[in-house]
Design a protein around this motif. Structure first.
Motif, PDB file in Angstrom:
ATOM      1  N   PRO A  43       0.847  -1.192   0.000  1.00 51.84           N
ATOM      2  CA  PRO A  43       0.000   0.000   0.000  1.00 51.84           C
ATOM      3  C   PRO A  43       0.885   1.245   0.000  1.00 51.84           C
ATOM      4  CG  PRO A  43      -0.052  -1.127   2.151  1.00 51.84           C
ATOM      5  CD  PRO A  43       1.068  -1.705   1.366  1.00 51.84           C
ATOM      6  N   GLY A  44       0.479   2.277  -0.698  1.00 47.56           N
ATOM      7  CA  GLY A  44       1.309   3.481  -0.643  1.00 47.56           C
ATOM      8  C   GLY A  44       0.833   4.553  -1.596  1.00 47.56           C
ATOM      9  N   ARG A  45       1.444   5.728  -1.442  1.00 47.99           N
ATOM     10  CA  ARG A  45       1.072   6.878  -2.272  1.00 47.99           C
ATOM     11  C   ARG A  45       1.897   6.869  -3.554  1.00 47.99           C
ATOM     12  NH1 ARG A  45       0.514  12.852   0.226  1.00 47.99           N
ATOM     13  NH2 ARG A  45      -1.325  11.844   1.091  1.00 47.99           N
ATOM     14  N   VAL A  46       1.254   7.195  -4.654  1.00 47.15           N
ATOM     15  CA  VAL A  46       1.956   7.264  -5.937  1.00 47.15           C
ATOM     16  C   VAL A  46       1.646   8.606  -6.610  1.00 47.15           C
ATOM     17  CG1 VAL A  46       1.890   4.762  -6.224  1.00 47.15           C
ATOM     18  CG2 VAL A  46       0.072   6.155  -7.214  1.00 47.15           C
ATOM     19  N   TYR A  47       2.507   8.972  -7.555  1.00 46.81           N
ATOM     20  CA  TYR A  47       2.415  10.310  -8.165  1.00 46.81           C
ATOM     21  C   TYR A  47       2.358  10.214  -9.683  1.00 46.81           C
ATOM     22  CZ  TYR A  47       4.003  11.517  -3.503  1.00 46.81           C
ATOM     23  OH  TYR A  47       4.097  11.632  -2.144  1.00 46.81           O
ATOM     24  N   ARG A  48       1.497  11.010 -10.270  1.00 48.50           N
ATOM     25  CA  ARG A  48       1.481  11.073 -11.737  1.00 48.50           C
ATOM     26  C   ARG A  48       1.246  12.516 -12.169  1.00 48.50           C
ATOM     27  NH1 ARG A  48      -1.529   5.352 -13.374  1.00 48.50           N
ATOM     28  NH2 ARG A  48      -0.169   4.130 -12.036  1.00 48.50           N
ATOM     29  N   ASN A  49       1.859  12.845 -13.274  1.00 46.49           N
ATOM     30  CA  ASN A  49       1.811  14.231 -13.726  1.00 46.49           C
ATOM     31  C   ASN A  49       0.476  14.538 -14.417  1.00 46.49           C
ATOM     32  OD1 ASN A  49       2.424  16.795 -14.449  1.00 46.49           O
ATOM     33  ND2 ASN A  49       4.232  16.300 -15.671  1.00 46.49           N
ATOM     34  N   GLU A  50      -0.550  14.690 -13.608  1.00 46.12           N
ATOM     35  CA  GLU A  50      -1.901  14.934 -14.125  1.00 46.12           C
ATOM     36  C   GLU A  50      -2.397  16.281 -13.627  1.00 46.12           C
ATOM     37  OE1 GLU A  50      -4.100  12.624 -15.628  1.00 46.12           O
ATOM     38  OE2 GLU A  50      -3.245  10.647 -15.165  1.00 46.12           O
ATOM     39  N   ALA A  51      -3.198  16.962 -14.458  1.00 46.24           N
ATOM     40  CA  ALA A  51      -3.863  18.176 -13.978  1.00 46.24           C
ATOM     41  C   ALA A  51      -4.922  17.744 -12.963  1.00 46.24           C
ATOM     42  CB  ALA A  51      -4.526  18.885 -15.150  1.00 46.24           C
ATOM     43  N   ILE A  52      -5.076  18.548 -11.895  1.00 49.26           N
ATOM     44  CA  ILE A  52      -6.021  18.153 -10.844  1.00 49.26           C
ATOM     45  C   ILE A  52      -7.450  18.504 -11.262  1.00 49.26           C
ATOM     46  CG2 ILE A  52      -6.701  18.532  -8.442  1.00 49.26           C
ATOM     47  CD1 ILE A  52      -3.716  19.165  -7.893  1.00 49.26           C
ATOM     48  N   THR A  53      -8.290  17.472 -11.343  1.00 48.98           N
ATOM     49  CA  THR A  53      -9.706  17.672 -11.677  1.00 48.98           C
ATOM     50  C   THR A  53     -10.516  16.773 -10.737  1.00 48.98           C
ATOM     51  OG1 THR A  53      -9.814  15.829 -13.229  1.00 48.98           O
ATOM     52  CG2 THR A  53      -9.136  17.965 -14.136  1.00 48.98           C
ATOM     53  N   ALA A  54     -11.840  16.749 -10.981  1.00 46.90           N
ATOM     54  CA  ALA A  54     -12.691  15.886 -10.154  1.00 46.90           C
ATOM     55  C   ALA A  54     -12.332  14.415 -10.365  1.00 46.90           C
ATOM     56  CB  ALA A  54     -14.159  16.133 -10.481  1.00 46.90           C
ATOM     57  N   ARG A  55     -11.768  14.107 -11.528  1.00 43.31           N
ATOM     58  CA  ARG A  55     -11.532  12.698 -11.855  1.00 43.31           C
ATOM     59  C   ARG A  55     -10.064  12.286 -11.869  1.00 43.31           C
ATOM     60  NH1 ARG A  55     -15.756  10.154 -14.228  1.00 43.31           N
ATOM     61  NH2 ARG A  55     -14.321   8.860 -15.396  1.00 43.31           N
ATOM     62  N   ALA A  56      -9.159  13.236 -11.699  1.00 39.78           N
ATOM     63  CA  ALA A  56      -7.732  12.888 -11.706  1.00 39.78           C
ATOM     64  C   ALA A  56      -6.993  13.753 -10.689  1.00 39.78           C
ATOM     65  CB  ALA A  56      -7.145  13.111 -13.091  1.00 39.78           C
ATOM     66  N   HIS A  57      -5.916  13.204 -10.139  1.00 42.99           N
ATOM     67  CA  HIS A  57      -5.124  13.977  -9.185  1.00 42.99           C
ATOM     68  C   HIS A  57      -3.657  13.664  -9.418  1.00 42.99           C
ATOM     69  CE1 HIS A  57      -4.300  16.254  -5.601  1.00 42.99           C
ATOM     70  NE2 HIS A  57      -5.589  16.413  -5.368  1.00 42.99           N
ATOM     71  N   CYS A  58      -2.777  14.540  -8.954  1.00 39.10           N
ATOM     72  CA  CYS A  58      -1.358  14.290  -9.199  1.00 39.10           C
ATOM     73  C   CYS A  58      -0.785  13.288  -8.193  1.00 39.10           C
ATOM     74  CB  CYS A  58      -0.567  15.584  -9.187  1.00 39.10           C
ATOM     75  SG  CYS A  58      -0.694  16.459  -7.638  1.00 39.10           S
ATOM     76  N   PHE A  59      -1.554  12.972  -7.150  1.00 42.46           N
ATOM     77  CA  PHE A  59      -1.150  11.826  -6.326  1.00 42.46           C
ATOM     78  C   PHE A  59      -2.392  11.046  -5.935  1.00 42.46           C
ATOM     79  CE2 PHE A  59      -1.637  15.196  -3.094  1.00 42.46           C
ATOM     80  CZ  PHE A  59      -2.551  14.576  -2.256  1.00 42.46           C
ATOM     81  N   PHE A  60      -2.218   9.776  -5.721  1.00 38.63           N
ATOM     82  CA  PHE A  60      -3.302   8.929  -5.222  1.00 38.63           C
ATOM     83  C   PHE A  60      -2.685   7.730  -4.523  1.00 38.63           C
ATOM     84  CE2 PHE A  60      -3.250   5.688  -8.618  1.00 38.63           C
ATOM     85  CZ  PHE A  60      -2.590   6.366  -9.628  1.00 38.63           C
ATOM     86  N   HIS A  61      -3.515   6.803  -4.114  1.00 34.97           N
ATOM     87  CA  HIS A  61      -3.010   5.687  -3.303  1.00 34.97           C
ATOM     88  C   HIS A  61      -3.321   4.353  -3.966  1.00 34.97           C
ATOM     89  CE1 HIS A  61      -3.392   9.161  -0.731  1.00 34.97           C
ATOM     90  NE2 HIS A  61      -2.389   8.658  -0.044  1.00 34.97           N
TER      91      HIS A  61
END
Ligand code: PHE
Length: 345
Positions: free
Chosen positions: A193-211
């Protein structure tokens, strides 16, 4: 003489103070009892000459009334005080302080971990700032794979001459799997389990980090059937015993064959509704058999061992369980949102 004494006592009585019952009673005895100071003056009054009797008598009565009222006043004040004090129940338990709540993502993460723990998986952990080797190269990503692009991954350090020397924020927790495989020989049965990062614009459906929670099982003779059973158990524990699963062919560089798993829609039970876009299914994770290239890159003999891996997003599962429509809610820490999960502890 007597008049002076009366005035003196008057002045004294006006200033009387006492804050408990005994002290008030002592004052009453001192001034008003039969042997008290005021009674003594009444005795002296007998000897006052007739022409003064009227004046002295009046003053004496005034003094007596003053003292009687003063004592009554002190008693009243004391009673009021006592009443006030009795209002405070010192044995009453203190009112409980506001306690925080578990974050919805923590609740769901724990629930998922518990389900896999019951199937013999243990937790493995690894760094969030990772090298390219563990995030991409050892996982069979080609040197020109689009995930290695600035558009998709956050780079901490880049080396244009040799991409395998780049340092990145991990874009999946599969990097923990490569670290574990590198230092452990099978059997391996872990979840990461852990936090991961992706270079995404922050919207209701995407975030620059998630788990994410990714799983890995490697041993002799592990088959796709084992994977399917573990995932079916997971889906039914999480969404209820009626839940069905469906595996669709997919592609990941590190698994072969690869699949995407859907579960029957938790709202309509598979009949089709607007939530599942009338398909009856919702996608929840990616999985597959670990590619032999990955095993070899990590120092595990792919002729002896085989294994499966799967990976899921905690936000996605939380959205499905609690119908959260906007991903941003998870990181805004609005207590009105967080309070809704109080009862789920
Ligand atoms: N690592 C993949 C991702 O982040 C998920 C996955 C893990 C897929 C394991 C298959 C097997 O998207």
């Amino acid at each position: 003489m007597l008049l002076e004494k009366i005035e003196e006592l008057k002045a004294q009585v006006k200033e009387l103070k006492a804050n408990n019952e005994e002290a008030i009673e002592a004052l009453r005895i001192k001034y008003l009892s039969k042997k008290g100071e005021i009674s003594a003056l009444f005795n002296d009054f007998r000897d006052v000459s007739p022409d003064q009797k009227r004046e002295v008598g009046q003053k004496l009565n005034e003094l007596k009334n003053l003292a009687t009222n003063k004592i009554a006043e002190l008693k009243e004040a004391f009673k009021a005080c006592e009443k006030e004090a009795n209002k405070i129940d010192i044995t009453r338990p203190a009112s409980p302080g506001e306690v925080g709540t578990r974050h919805p993502l923590s609740l769901v993460r724990k629930e998922i971990i518990d389900i896999f723990a019951r199937q013999g998986f243990t937790i493995a952990d690894g760094p969030e700032v990772e090298d390219d080797q563990h995030v991409f190269t050892m996982l069979n990503f080609a040197a020109d794979h689009p995930a290695r692009d600035m558009q998709d991954t956050f780079f901490v350090n880049t080396d244009a001459s040799d991409v395998t020397r780049n340092i990145v924020l991990r874009s999946h927790t599969s990097s923990v799997q490569t670290r574990v495989m590198e230092r452990t020989q099978p059997p391996i049965r872990i979840i990461c389990p852990g936090r991961v990062y992706r270079n995404e614009a922050i919207t209701a459906r995407a975030h620059c980090f998630f788990h994410q929670i990714e799983g890995l099982y490697i041993d002799k003779g592990v088959s796709f059937a084992d994977l399917k059973q573990v995932l079916l158990y997971f889906a039914q524990e999480l969404f209820g015993p009626e839940t069905k699963i469906r595996l669709r062919p997919s592609y990941f560089p590190f698994t072969e064959p690869s699949a995407e798993m859907d579960v029957s829609c938790m709202l309509c039970g598979g009949k089709g509704c607007s939530f599942c876009k009338n398909t009856g299914w919702v996608e929840i994770l990616g999985c597959g058999m670990v590619d032999p290239n990955v095993l070899e890159a990590c120092g595990i003999d792919s002729k002896v061992y085989s294994g499966y891996a799967f990976g899921l997003g905690v936000e996605r599962i939380t959205n499905l369980k609690y119908m959260v429509k906007d991903l941003r809610m998870f990181s805004e820490n609005d207590v009105r949102f967080l309070d809704e999960f109080k009862a789920s502890h």
